[in-house]
Motif scaffolding. Structure first.
Motif, PDB file in Angstrom:
ATOM      1  N   VAL A   1       0.860  -1.181   0.000  1.00  0.00           N
ATOM      2  CA  VAL A   1       0.000   0.000   0.000  1.00  0.00           C
ATOM      3  C   VAL A   1       0.898   1.233   0.000  1.00  0.00           C
ATOM      4  O   VAL A   1       1.751   1.384   0.888  1.00  0.00           O
ATOM      5  N   PRO A   2       0.739   2.126  -0.952  1.00  0.00           N
ATOM      6  CA  PRO A   2       1.591   3.316  -0.999  1.00  0.00           C
ATOM      7  C   PRO A   2       1.466   4.144   0.285  1.00  0.00           C
ATOM      8  O   PRO A   2       0.374   4.275   0.852  1.00  0.00           O
ATOM      9  N   LEU A   3       2.587   4.730   0.741  1.00  0.00           N
ATOM     10  CA  LEU A   3       2.613   5.468   2.004  1.00  0.00           C
ATOM     11  C   LEU A   3       1.793   6.746   1.942  1.00  0.00           C
ATOM     12  O   LEU A   3       1.026   7.061   2.862  1.00  0.00           O
ATOM     13  N   ARG A   4       1.953   7.516   0.872  1.00  0.00           N
ATOM     14  CA  ARG A   4       1.317   8.835   0.811  1.00  0.00           C
ATOM     15  C   ARG A   4      -0.209   8.760   0.878  1.00  0.00           C
ATOM     16  O   ARG A   4      -0.814   9.408   1.743  1.00  0.00           O
ATOM     17  N   PRO A   5      -0.890   7.978   0.035  1.00  0.00           N
ATOM     18  CA  PRO A   5      -2.359   7.935   0.166  1.00  0.00           C
ATOM     19  C   PRO A   5      -2.814   7.289   1.475  1.00  0.00           C
ATOM     20  O   PRO A   5      -3.856   7.646   2.022  1.00  0.00           O
ATOM     21  N   ASP A   6      -2.004   6.334   2.002  1.00  0.00           N
ATOM     22  CA  ASP A   6      -2.358   5.704   3.272  1.00  0.00           C
ATOM     23  C   ASP A   6      -2.298   6.714   4.410  1.00  0.00           C
ATOM     24  O   ASP A   6      -3.182   6.771   5.280  1.00  0.00           O
ATOM     25  N   LEU A   7      -1.243   7.570   4.413  1.00  0.00           N
ATOM     26  CA  LEU A   7      -1.094   8.597   5.446  1.00  0.00           C
ATOM     27  C   LEU A   7      -2.188   9.647   5.329  1.00  0.00           C
ATOM     28  O   LEU A   7      -2.771  10.078   6.328  1.00  0.00           O
ATOM     29  N   ALA A   8      -2.483  10.052   4.082  1.00  0.00           N
ATOM     30  CA  ALA A   8      -3.533  11.052   3.878  1.00  0.00           C
ATOM     31  C   ALA A   8      -4.877  10.542   4.377  1.00  0.00           C
ATOM     32  O   ALA A   8      -5.653  11.270   5.019  1.00  0.00           O
ATOM     33  N   ALA A   9      -5.172   9.284   4.137  1.00  0.00           N
ATOM     34  CA  ALA A   9      -6.436   8.711   4.612  1.00  0.00           C
ATOM     35  C   ALA A   9      -6.459   8.634   6.133  1.00  0.00           C
ATOM     36  O   ALA A   9      -7.498   8.885   6.763  1.00  0.00           O
ATOM     37  N   ALA A  10      -5.321   8.301   6.741  1.00  0.00           N
ATOM     38  CA  ALA A  10      -5.262   8.226   8.203  1.00  0.00           C
ATOM     39  C   ALA A  10      -5.518   9.578   8.841  1.00  0.00           C
ATOM     40  O   ALA A  10      -6.188   9.687   9.876  1.00  0.00           O
ATOM     41  N   LEU A  11      -4.984  10.657   8.233  1.00  0.00           N
ATOM     42  CA  LEU A  11      -5.205  12.000   8.777  1.00  0.00           C
ATOM     43  C   LEU A  11      -6.680  12.396   8.694  1.00  0.00           C
ATOM     44  O   LEU A  11      -7.153  13.216   9.483  1.00  0.00           O
ATOM     45  N   ARG A  12      -7.411  11.779   7.705  1.00  0.00           N
ATOM     46  CA  ARG A  12      -8.851  12.052   7.610  1.00  0.00           C
ATOM     47  C   ARG A  12      -9.661  11.100   8.459  1.00  0.00           C
ATOM     48  O   ARG A  12     -10.891  11.148   8.470  1.00  0.00           O
ATOM     49  N   GLY A  13      -8.989  10.211   9.188  1.00  0.00           N
ATOM     50  CA  GLY A  13      -9.693   9.242  10.019  1.00  0.00           C
ATOM     51  C   GLY A  13     -10.286   8.098   9.224  1.00  0.00           C
ATOM     52  O   GLY A  13     -11.240   7.457   9.685  1.00  0.00           O
ATOM     53  N   GLU A  14      -9.747   7.826   8.049  1.00  0.00           N
ATOM     54  CA  GLU A  14     -10.259   6.767   7.194  1.00  0.00           C
ATOM     55  C   GLU A  14      -9.189   5.702   6.998  1.00  0.00           C
ATOM     56  O   GLU A  14      -8.028   5.880   7.368  1.00  0.00           O
ATOM     57  N   ARG A  15      -9.599   4.609   6.444  1.00  0.00           N
ATOM     58  CA  ARG A  15      -8.657   3.542   6.098  1.00  0.00           C
ATOM     59  C   ARG A  15      -8.561   3.474   4.586  1.00  0.00           C
ATOM     60  O   ARG A  15      -9.560   3.329   3.892  1.00  0.00           O
TER      61      ARG A  15
END
Length: 278
Positions: free
Chosen positions: A24-38
């Motif tokens: 799983v790419p880091l950048r979209p995974d981190l961005a989703a985590a900051l939005r409280g999503e998976r």
């Protein structure tokens, strides 16, 4: 600067060891985590399985003037082909479909009067368009052999030469109606107009009732069409015995027949089909 480089290296190593979502790419995974999503990576659509290639079927048309024996010889050819394992679709013009049957009644009924030559031509083309779309082309696409009693040449001969209309214009209308579908083989059965008309066992229809000069022009038209494209025509003297005609037609059809046994079956059995006389 050195501390920053060491920090980056240490972060990369830590991420590689602690990564619980491999791939799983880091950048979209981190961005989703900051939005409280998976983050859920998009699913790749499975590649479509290549479709099995099917061979196009064979289209054979029987043409000729009245009483030439088209119906008999097309039926005999179809029986012979079925006996050798082919799927055969027998059809005719006009009247091969429900719409065509209505057009046939209109076109051949002697009670139909006042029909202009152009209207007659267009009605035949309409029947043919429906015939090709709903009978001929579907059969060819699944690999069947289509044997048709009349096709485009009948319009060129009857409405073109017989009615003395522009043959090229009629050809253009029919090319559009059929999307350019041309028979692989056209069997032209020739017999003098008087002989053919005397063979008719039922009351003459609207076209059969035309004067002798009309039928002479029709026969001349068929001959000119065949001579213009000899590679896809078989011209048969239909005044000979039926069995002689049948054998000549079979010999010519053999030259264009596909293999009735699938290639995969041949690979397994190492056998080839044999076409014999019946």
């Amino acid at each position: 600067l050195v501390a920053a480089v060491l920090a980056l290296v240490a972060g990369a190593v830590a991420h590689r060891r602690l990564d619980d979502r491999r791939g799983v790419p880091l950048r979209p995974d981190l961005a989703a985590a900051l939005r409280g999503e998976r983050y859920v990576p998009p699913r790749e659509e499975p590649a479509e399985e290549p479709r099995a290639r099917t061979e196009r079927g064979v289209f054979i048309a029987f043409e000729g003037g009245e009483g030439a024996g088209k119906t008999t010889q097309s039926r005999l050819a179809a029986i012979w082909l079925r006996d050798h394992g082919y799927e055969v679709v027998t059809t005719r013009e006009p009247g091969a479909t429900k719409t065509g049957m209505r057009l046939r009644a209109l076109l051949l009924d002697k009670e139909t009067t006042g029909l202009s030559s152009r209207a007659e031509t267009l009605l035949y083309a309409a029947d043919r368009a429906d015939h090709v779309a709903n009978v001929i082309r579907p059969a060819l696409e699944r690999g069947a052999i289509v044997v048709s009693d009349r096709y485009v040449d009948s319009s060129l001969a009857y409405q073109g030469y017989g009615r003395e209309q522009d043959v090229e214009e009629i050809a253009a209308v029919n090319a559009w109606a059929t999307e350019g579908l041309v028979p692989d083989l056209t069997v032209l059965l020739e017999v003098p107009a008087e002989t053919g008309l005397n063979r008719l066992s039922e009351p003459a229809d609207r076209l059969e009732s035309e004067p002798r000069a009309f039928h002479d022009r029709v026969l001349r038209g068929f001959r000119e069409l065949a001579e213009a494209h000899p590679e896809r025509y078989l011209i048969v003297d239909a005044s000979r015995p039926q069995q002689e005609i049948r054998r000549e037609i079979q010999d010519r059809i053999r030259e264009i027949l596909p293999d009735p046994v699938p290639a995969a079956a041949e690979d397994i059995t190492s056998t080839f089909p044999a076409i014999t006389d019946v």
